[in-house]
Design an enzyme around this catalytic site. Structure first.
Site, PDB file in Angstrom:
ATOM      1  CG  HIS A  96      34.997  35.861  46.443  1.00 59.07           C
ATOM      2  ND1 HIS A  96      34.795  36.276  45.142  1.00 59.07           N
ATOM      3  CD2 HIS A  96      35.251  34.524  46.365  1.00 59.07           C
ATOM      4  CE1 HIS A  96      34.902  35.242  44.319  1.00 59.07           C
ATOM      5  NE2 HIS A  96      35.186  34.174  45.041  1.00 59.07           N
ATOM      6  CG  HIS A 106      42.782  33.678  40.506  1.00 61.11           C
ATOM      7  ND1 HIS A 106      43.474  33.669  39.305  1.00 61.11           N
ATOM      8  CD2 HIS A 106      42.870  32.424  41.010  1.00 61.11           C
ATOM      9  CE1 HIS A 106      43.951  32.446  39.101  1.00 61.11           C
ATOM     10  NE2 HIS A 106      43.603  31.677  40.107  1.00 61.11           N
ATOM     11  CG  HIS A 145      47.448  45.960  34.124  1.00 59.85           C
ATOM     12  ND1 HIS A 145      47.694  44.833  33.360  1.00 59.85           N
ATOM     13  CD2 HIS A 145      46.103  45.984  34.333  1.00 59.85           C
ATOM     14  CE1 HIS A 145      46.548  44.220  33.101  1.00 59.85           C
ATOM     15  NE2 HIS A 145      45.568  44.906  33.682  1.00 59.85           N
ATOM     16  N   GLY A 259      41.509  15.509  43.612  1.00 58.05           N
ATOM     17  CA  GLY A 259      41.832  16.412  44.710  1.00 58.05           C
ATOM     18  C   GLY A 259      40.661  16.572  45.663  1.00 58.05           C
TER      19      GLY A 259
END
Length: 300
Positions: A96, A106, A145, A259
């Protein structure tokens, strides 16, 4: 037969490599590291950089967990594996940035292996990377991309288009009827090639992340901004929170498998806003994000 140790060695080295690059790019703060153990088996290495000059928060985690029974999130697409012993290892990151003109990014790559009695091990790879801008620039999205396509091209002409489409489908907020961002790659249950080829593909995706993201950061990190842009960034971060808590498979797997909660939720931004029924002003840069960029389309 699958070989876990080379996968683990690659993932640990990738975490090191990305942390080094992000630290250098930030130029101010370092990553804080926590090593943790999971009571039911395994553990991980979590690293978080907070309140940096460029990155408000960057979390880059490695985990290797195992247990006697796959969580429900891992068997939703594979009900025949319900109740199987498993190992799961991967690197997951969310970055971020502070400047609203720099997108959030991400990435995740992972490997699963499940064992059924009297059956050969069942294994698969998954992962990808995606981009979530607050203010859109076509050249940035095209670069993102093109780099994603370059990661896929050695493995077949149709691979990029397949995993680009899967990313568009996966990172979609159904309750908002809008994409989370401008997409990238998403793949899961990858085992149709032999193990070495699938492992090589996972590595290619991991290796292309920095070359996809850092040029965008470097181009936009010094763009002047004010309270308006910051306010919109915090509002749009709310969509990120909604997706991660409602839909994200990795978040669900981490919580269902016992977790480390702090590591699982490091993907959430440190500051965020929600507003009731807010709409961007017509013709504004904020409206342009919705009209031109939060659309599922071909970028290259």
């Amino acid at each position: 037969m699958p070989k876990i140790e080379p996968v683990k060695a690659y993932l640990l080295a990738l975490q090191d490599r990305i942390c080094t690059a992000i630290t250098k790019e930030d130029g101010q703060n370092q990553f804080h590291e926590d090593e943790w153990q999971r009571e039911a088996g395994g553990g991980g290495r979590s690293r978080v950089l907070a309140q940096g000059a460029v990155f408000e928060q960057a979390g880059i985690n490695f985990s290797h967990v195992f247990g006697a029974k796959l969580p429900a999130s891992a068997t939703a697409q594979r009900p025949e594996l319900t109740g199987c012993k498993f190992q799961a290892l991967g690197v997951s990151l969310v970055i971020h940035p502070l400047n609203p003109y720099v997108p959030t990014s991400h990435a995740n790559i992972r490997f699963f292996i499940a064992e059924k009695p009297n059956h050969p091990p069942i294994w698969w790879f998954g992962g990808g990377f995606d981009l979530t801008p607050y203010y859109g620039f076509t050249e940035d999205v095209v670069h993102w991309h093109r780099t994603a396509k370059a990661a896929c091209d050695p493995f077949g002409k149709e691979v990029y288009s397949r995993y680009k489409a899967w990313c568009d489908e996966y990172f979609f907020l159904k309750h908002r009827n809008e994409p989370r961002g401008v997409g990238g790659l998403f793949f899961d249950d990858l085992n149709q090639w032999d193990f070495e080829t699938c492992f090589a593909f996972m590595q290619s995706v991991g290796d292309h992340y920095l070359s996809a993201y850092l040029p965008i950061v470097q181009k936009r990190k010094n763009t002047p901004y004010g309270e308006r842009e910051r306010d919109f960034q915090l509002y749009r971060r709310g969509r990120y929170v909604e997706f991660n808590l409602v839909y994200d498979r990795g978040t669900l797997f981490g919580l269902q498998s016992g977790g480390r909660t702090e590591s699982i939720l490091m993907s959430l931004p440190p500051l965020v806003k929600w507003r009731y029924n807010w709409q961007p002003e017509p013709g504004s840069p904020e409206a342009e994000l919705y009209e031109l960029f939060l659309q599922q389309k071909e970028w290259i």
